[in-house]
Write a protein that holds these residues in place. Structure first.
Motif, PDB file in Angstrom:
ATOM      1  N   ALA B 144       0.914  -1.262  -0.112  1.00 48.59           N
ATOM      2  CA  ALA B 144      -0.103   0.151   0.050  1.00 48.59           C
ATOM      3  C   ALA B 144       0.705   1.309  -0.061  1.00 48.59           C
ATOM      4  O   ALA B 144       0.459   2.226  -0.487  1.00 48.59           O
ATOM      5  CB  ALA B 144      -0.775   0.046   1.221  1.00 48.59           C
ATOM      6  N   LEU B 145       1.869   1.163   0.839  1.00 50.06           N
ATOM      7  CA  LEU B 145       2.913   2.347   0.777  1.00 50.06           C
ATOM      8  C   LEU B 145       3.509   2.600  -0.718  1.00 50.06           C
ATOM      9  O   LEU B 145       3.670   3.642  -1.021  1.00 50.06           O
ATOM     10  CB  LEU B 145       3.698   2.250   1.758  1.00 50.06           C
ATOM     11  CG  LEU B 145       3.578   2.241   3.355  1.00 50.06           C
ATOM     12  CD1 LEU B 145       4.762   2.338   4.229  1.00 50.06           C
ATOM     13  CD2 LEU B 145       2.676   3.378   3.766  1.00 50.06           C
ATOM     14  N   GLU B 146       3.931   1.339  -1.211  1.00 51.89           N
ATOM     15  CA  GLU B 146       4.319   1.513  -2.671  1.00 51.89           C
ATOM     16  C   GLU B 146       3.502   2.344  -3.400  1.00 51.89           C
ATOM     17  O   GLU B 146       3.617   3.230  -4.258  1.00 51.89           O
ATOM     18  CB  GLU B 146       4.560   0.142  -3.189  1.00 51.89           C
ATOM     19  CG  GLU B 146       5.534   0.053  -3.993  1.00 51.89           C
ATOM     20  CD  GLU B 146       6.846   0.589  -3.794  1.00 51.89           C
ATOM     21  OE1 GLU B 146       7.364   0.601  -2.547  1.00 51.89           O
ATOM     22  OE2 GLU B 146       7.614   0.970  -4.825  1.00 51.89           O
ATOM     23  N   GLY B 147       1.904   1.926  -3.384  1.00 48.33           N
ATOM     24  CA  GLY B 147       1.171   2.529  -4.369  1.00 48.33           C
ATOM     25  C   GLY B 147       0.896   3.983  -3.877  1.00 48.33           C
ATOM     26  O   GLY B 147       0.674   4.771  -4.955  1.00 48.33           O
ATOM     27  N   HIS B 150       3.653   5.675  -5.635  1.00 44.68           N
ATOM     28  CA  HIS B 150       3.651   6.036  -7.034  1.00 44.68           C
ATOM     29  C   HIS B 150       2.398   7.070  -7.386  1.00 44.68           C
ATOM     30  O   HIS B 150       2.662   8.082  -8.355  1.00 44.68           O
ATOM     31  CB  HIS B 150       2.961   4.771  -7.680  1.00 44.68           C
ATOM     32  CG  HIS B 150       3.832   3.650  -7.607  1.00 44.68           C
ATOM     33  ND1 HIS B 150       3.423   2.236  -7.708  1.00 44.68           N
ATOM     34  CD2 HIS B 150       5.390   3.557  -7.490  1.00 44.68           C
ATOM     35  CE1 HIS B 150       4.760   1.650  -7.401  1.00 44.68           C
ATOM     36  NE2 HIS B 150       5.770   2.433  -7.536  1.00 44.68           N
ATOM     37  N   LEU B 151       1.367   7.323  -6.553  1.00 41.91           N
ATOM     38  CA  LEU B 151       0.613   8.396  -6.623  1.00 41.91           C
ATOM     39  C   LEU B 151       1.142   9.574  -6.519  1.00 41.91           C
ATOM     40  O   LEU B 151       1.030  10.671  -7.561  1.00 41.91           O
ATOM     41  CB  LEU B 151      -0.675   8.195  -5.462  1.00 41.91           C
ATOM     42  CG  LEU B 151      -1.631   7.270  -5.764  1.00 41.91           C
ATOM     43  CD1 LEU B 151      -2.561   7.100  -4.599  1.00 41.91           C
ATOM     44  CD2 LEU B 151      -2.455   7.569  -6.984  1.00 41.91           C
ATOM     45  N   HIS B 152       2.008   9.974  -5.521  1.00 41.01           N
ATOM     46  CA  HIS B 152       2.542  11.114  -5.132  1.00 41.01           C
ATOM     47  C   HIS B 152       3.598  11.310  -6.176  1.00 41.01           C
ATOM     48  O   HIS B 152       3.755  12.471  -6.724  1.00 41.01           O
ATOM     49  CB  HIS B 152       3.597  10.728  -3.722  1.00 41.01           C
ATOM     50  CG  HIS B 152       4.370  12.138  -3.572  1.00 41.01           C
ATOM     51  ND1 HIS B 152       3.774  13.202  -3.034  1.00 41.01           N
ATOM     52  CD2 HIS B 152       5.663  12.188  -3.345  1.00 41.01           C
ATOM     53  CE1 HIS B 152       4.703  14.142  -2.746  1.00 41.01           C
ATOM     54  NE2 HIS B 152       5.868  13.421  -2.838  1.00 41.01           N
ATOM     55  N   GLU B 157      -2.013  13.294  -4.440  1.00 41.49           N
ATOM     56  CA  GLU B 157      -1.809  13.062  -2.977  1.00 41.49           C
ATOM     57  C   GLU B 157      -3.052  12.162  -2.597  1.00 41.49           C
ATOM     58  O   GLU B 157      -4.063  13.105  -2.464  1.00 41.49           O
ATOM     59  CB  GLU B 157      -1.460  14.194  -2.343  1.00 41.49           C
ATOM     60  CG  GLU B 157      -0.093  14.987  -3.033  1.00 41.49           C
ATOM     61  CD  GLU B 157       0.772  15.649  -1.960  1.00 41.49           C
ATOM     62  OE1 GLU B 157       0.179  16.367  -1.034  1.00 41.49           O
ATOM     63  OE2 GLU B 157       1.961  15.381  -1.905  1.00 41.49           O
ATOM     64  N   PRO B 158      -2.924  11.310  -1.924  1.00 39.00           N
ATOM     65  CA  PRO B 158      -3.961  10.424  -1.351  1.00 39.00           C
ATOM     66  C   PRO B 158      -4.429  10.869   0.068  1.00 39.00           C
ATOM     67  O   PRO B 158      -3.762  11.485   0.434  1.00 39.00           O
ATOM     68  CB  PRO B 158      -3.538   9.021  -1.502  1.00 39.00           C
ATOM     69  CG  PRO B 158      -2.236   9.330  -1.115  1.00 39.00           C
ATOM     70  CD  PRO B 158      -1.545  10.377  -1.957  1.00 39.00           C
ATOM     71  N   LEU B 185       6.564   9.798   3.868  1.00 40.00           N
ATOM     72  CA  LEU B 185       6.376   9.413   2.399  1.00 40.00           C
ATOM     73  C   LEU B 185       6.567  10.574   1.433  1.00 40.00           C
ATOM     74  O   LEU B 185       6.361  10.700   0.373  1.00 40.00           O
ATOM     75  CB  LEU B 185       5.074   8.627   2.025  1.00 40.00           C
ATOM     76  CG  LEU B 185       4.771   7.373   2.953  1.00 40.00           C
ATOM     77  CD1 LEU B 185       3.503   6.910   2.897  1.00 40.00           C
ATOM     78  CD2 LEU B 185       5.722   6.393   2.105  1.00 40.00           C
ATOM     79  N   ASP B 186       7.072  11.652   2.184  1.00 48.57           N
ATOM     80  CA  ASP B 186       7.001  12.957   1.454  1.00 48.57           C
ATOM     81  C   ASP B 186       5.684  13.548   0.992  1.00 48.57           C
ATOM     82  O   ASP B 186       5.751  14.432   0.015  1.00 48.57           O
ATOM     83  CB  ASP B 186       8.136  12.902   0.271  1.00 48.57           C
ATOM     84  CG  ASP B 186       9.486  12.732   0.582  1.00 48.57           C
ATOM     85  OD1 ASP B 186       9.871  13.256   1.681  1.00 48.57           O
ATOM     86  OD2 ASP B 186      10.250  11.719   0.116  1.00 48.57           O
TER      87      ASP B 186
END
Lengths: 344, 286
Positions: B144-147, B150-152, B157-158, B185-186
Motif C-alpha cells: 500500500a505504501l508503494e502505491g 506511485h500516486l505521489h 496526493e491521496p 512518504l514526502d
C-alpha cells in the motif's frame, strides 16, 4: 515504533482460518453475517425496494426537485452591490473594503457572515458594520457564538486543525460582548437581493453563508459541479447564489445563464502566496441583463494586522498566513485540487 | 417502540459499488466481507454506471464515490472515472495494491483533464506493518505504501483512510502517527479520514456483532431531526439496484429501488449499523 495490538496467542491460526472462510464465497453470498446461496440473496434483493413505472419516476423526480417556498423578503433593487465573506476579526481589511466598495459605487454593502476567529480584537468589527450599515447574514461562527457552542462547528478531524480552530474560537468568544453575541443571534441566515439595470432588467440573488441548504457546507470550485448548481437554483428560485465559508473566491457561470459566486473572505488571503484578500462587486450587464461578477483583490494594511496579532499573542502560524498568503491551518477542508495549489 | 424514518433531504453524494464485493484482499474487519470470490454484488459496467450518472445529473448530485471490493479490479474503472469527471468530482476508495506507476500517470492525466477534483483514498488500518497486516494480510502494508509513493510521484496526493480497528488508531497520538507516516512518504499535503468500524460482516466475527440494545428509537432523534445521518443526503448504486447507503449493501432490506427515482422517499433506521452512524456521527464521504 510499535502499535498496541490486542494480544492473542492463536492470532496466526485464527487469522488463517478466518481468511479461509472469507474467501470461501464461491457460489455463496454474504447476507449480513450469514452465508447464503447467491440465488437466495439475489432473489431477496430483486423483491426489495420499489420499481416505479416511468411516469411515476418522472413525478417522483419532479416533486423531489420542486421549488421550495421561501418567505425571505427581497431587498433592493440596487444597481450595484459589494459583497464580502468572512471577516475573521480582520478589521483592517473590513475598513479597506468599506472604502473600496463606496469608491466603486456600491449602493449596498453585504457581508455573508463569519465575523470572528483567526484575527485580533473582535470588538473592533461590530462598530464598523453598524456605522457603515453593512447588511450582515449569519455564519456558523455567529450561530456558535450566539448559542454558546464550544467550537466553531467547522467539523475538523485533524487534531492540529482542531487545536487552532478551538484556540481562535475561544479567543473570539471571550472578547465578544453579550450584546454583540445577541445581535449575532438575530441576524438572518439568508437574504434575497434584487439587482436592476437602467433598461429595467432584473435578477434576484440569494445570499447565504455556506450553501442554501446548510450554513456550514463548503462550496469549492473543484467539488461543486454545474448540474448540482442548476438543480439548486431551480429549487431555490434564484438567478444566482452568493456564498462564502470555504475561504476561496470563485465564480461559475452556468449553461442556463445563472451563476454561483463564492465571494471569498476578507479575513485571510486566498492561499495563493499574495497578501490581498477578496470580495465581489455585482451589477447587471447592459443590455443583456446578465449578471456581471467582478472578483476584486483588496490590498490593506496587512502589516498592521500582523503586528496586532502578535501583540494579542495569536499563533505565529496565523500571522505567517497574513504575511505570506499561504494557509497554514484549517487545511483539511480543502479538496485535492485546491489543496495542491497551496504551499501546505 | 417505533422505528424512526429518515427522509432524503437532497441527493448530494452518490456511491457506486463499482467492483461489487470482489476484492484482492479478505480483510478481517470488512463490514461486507469482500474477498476474491465474494460475488454478492458483481462488477458494474461503464454502460450501467453511465446510465445512473444521467439520472444523477438530473437530480443535482454534487459528488461521486467509488468503492468495492477493490475498484481497480474493475477493467473499465478508468473509463468510468473519465465519464464521471465530466459531470462532477470523484473519489475512489482503494487498498492501494493496484496503483502501479503507469496507472497513477493515467489517473493524473484524467484529473488534469477535468474541471472537477479526483481524489484517491488509500486505506491503512495500522501505522505499522504489524498492525495493518494483521487486518489486511501479510505484506499489504508495504505494498500500500508503494502505491501511495506511485500516486505521489504522479502528482496525486491521496487521503489516508483509517478505520478504528485498534483503539489507538483514533486517538490524538494515533492520528499523529499516521500524519508522521505520511510526512515520511514526502506527502506535502497530508489528509486523514477516520472511520469507526461497523460490527457486521467479517468485523462481527473479529470483535463481535451488535447487541440487541444497539438500535435507534424515535426518542433518539435530535431536535433538528436525522439530517446529520449520511442517508439523508446519499444513495448507493450496485449492479442489483439502489441501496440506501454504502453500509447496508449486504442487506436486501437496505435496497430501496431499481433506479434513483425509486429511492427518493424515506427509509426506516432499523439496522444496528444505523445506531453506529448516529452515535459516532459517521459519514463515509471524505
Amino acid at each position: 515504533m510499535s502499535q498496541r495490538i490486542p494480544e492473542d496467542p492463536d492470532l496466526q491460526a485464527r487469522r488463517a482460518a478466518q481468511r479461509a472462510r472469507l474467501a470461501a464465497h464461491r457460489g455463496l453470498a454474504t447476507w449480513g453475517e450469514r452465508l447464503v446461496p447467491l440465488a437466495t440473496f439475489q432473489a431477496a434483493s430483486a423483491r426489495a425496494g420499489r420499481s416505479l413505472d416511468s411516469a411515476a419516476r418522472d413525478a417522483a423526480v419532479a416533486s423531489f426537485l420542486a421549488p421550495r417556498s421561501d418567505p425571505t423578503p427581497v431587498e433592493g433593487p440596487f444597481r450595484r452591490i459589494a459583497v464580502c465573506g468572512g471577516v475573521y476579526n480582520n478589521h483592517y481589511a473590513l475598513a479597506a473594503w468599506i472604502t473600496a466598495a463606496r469608491q466603486r459605487g456600491a449602493e449596498a454593502l453585504y457581508c455573508l457572515g463569519d465575523l470572528g476567529g483567526f484575527g485580533p480584537s473582535p470588538h473592533k468589527v461590530w462598530p464598523l458594520l453598524e456605522e457603515h450599515r453593512v447588511r450582515v447574514s449569519q455564519g456558523n461562527y455567529e450561530q456558535s457564538l450566539a448559542s454558546g457552542r464550544e467550537d466553531c462547528n467547522c467539523g475538523y478531524t485533524d487534531p492540529r486543525d482542531n487545536h487552532f480552530a478551538r484556540l481562535s474560537y475561544e479567543y473570539t468568544a471571550q472578547r465578544c460582548s453579550a450584546a454583540f453575541k445577541q445581535w449575532m443571534g438575530e441576524l438572518p441566515e439568508r437574504r434575497r437581493v434584487a439587482l436592476h439595470s437602467p433598461s429595467g432588467r432584473r435578477r434576484e440573488l440569494l445570499l447565504v453563508h455556506g450553501s442554501p441548504r446548510r450554513v456550514n457546507e463548503f462550496l469549492f470550485e473543484s467539488t461543486t459541479p454545474a448540474p448540482y448548481l442548476e438543480a439548486l437554483l431551480d429549487q431555490q428560485q434564484a438567478d444566482a447564489v452568493l456564498c462564502t465559508h470555504s475561504g476561496l473566491h470563485w465564480h461559475r457561470p452556468l449553461p442556463s445563464g445563472r451563476d454561483l459566486v463564492n465571494v471569498g473572505v476578507l479575513g485571510r488571503p486566498a492561499n495563493d502566496g499574495r497578501t490581498e484578500v477578496w470580495f465581489a462587486l455585482l451589477e447587471l450587464d447592459e443590455p443583456s441583463g446578465d449578471l456581471q461578477v467582478e472578483l476584486c483583490p483588496l490590498p490593506y494594511d496587512h502589516l498592521a494586522l500582523a503586528t496586532e496579532m502578535r501583540h494579542e499573542r495569536l499563533p505565529e502560524e496565523f500571522v505567517a498566513t497574513i504575511e505570506q498568503g499561504w494557509w497554514t491551518t484549517c487545511l483539511e477542508i480543502l479538496p485535492a485540487r485546491e489543496r495542491a495549489r497551496g504551499r501546505f | 417502540m417505533t422505528v424512526p424514518r429518515v427522509a432524503l433531504g437532497s441527493l448530494d453524494t452518490l456511491w457506486f459499488q463499482v467492483a461489487g464485493t470482489v476484492c484482492n484482499l479478505a480483510c478481517t474487519h470488512c463490514f461486507i466481507s469482500c474477498s476474491p470470490t465474494n460475488r454478492t454484488h458483481d462488477m458494474m459496467s461503464l454502460e450501467e454506471v453511465a446510465s445512473h450518472l444521467e439520472d444523477a445529473t438530473r437530480l443535482g448530485v454534487k459528488e461521486y464515490y467509488f468503492t468495492g471490493g477493490e475498484p481497480f479490479l474493475n477493467p473499465e474503472m478508468e473509463a468510468i472515472l473519465e465519464a464521471t469527471l465530466a459531470v462532477g468530482p470523484a473519489s475512489v476508495l482503494t487498498n492501494g495494491l493496484l496503483l502501479d506507476p503507469a496507472r497513477c500517470q493515467r489517473l493524473a492525466a484524467l484529473a488534469a483533464a477535468s474541471e472537477y477534483s479526483l481524489d484517491l483514498r488509500v486505506s491503512l488500518d495500522g501505522y505499522t506493518a504489524e498492525g495493518h497486516d494483521a487486518i489486511r494480510g501479510e505484506g499489504t502494508f508495504d505494498r500500500a505504501l508503494e502505491g501511495i509513493r506511485h500516486l505521489h510521484a504522479a502528482g496525486l496526493e491521496p487521503v489516508i483512510t483509517v478505520t478504528e480497528v485498534y483503539d489507538d488508531n483514533g486517538s490524538v497520538a494515533g492520528k499523529e502517527r499516521f500524519f508522521s507516516l505520511m510526512r515520511e512518504l514526502d506527502i506535502e499535503h497530508p489528509r486523514l479520514k477516520m472511520m469507526p468500524v461497523f460490527q457486521i460482516g467479517a468485523e462481527a466475527e473479529r470483535r463481535g456483532a451488535y447487541e440487541s440494545w444497539q438500535r435507534l428509537r424515535d426518542e433518539d432523534a435530535p431536535a433538528d431531526g436525522w439530517d446529520h445521518l449520511q442517508c439523508s443526503t446519499c444513495r448507493m448504486v450496485t449492479d442489483q439496484g439502489v441501496w440506501v447507503c454504502p453500509i447496508l449493501v449486504n442487506e436486501p432490506s437496505g435496497k430501496m429501488g431499481d433506479r434513483l427515482a425509486d429511492t427518493l422517499g424515506d427509509f426506516p433506521l432499523a439496522h444496528p449499523a444505523c445506531w453506529t452512524c448516529h452515535v459516532y456521527g459517521v459519514t463515509c464521504r471524505t
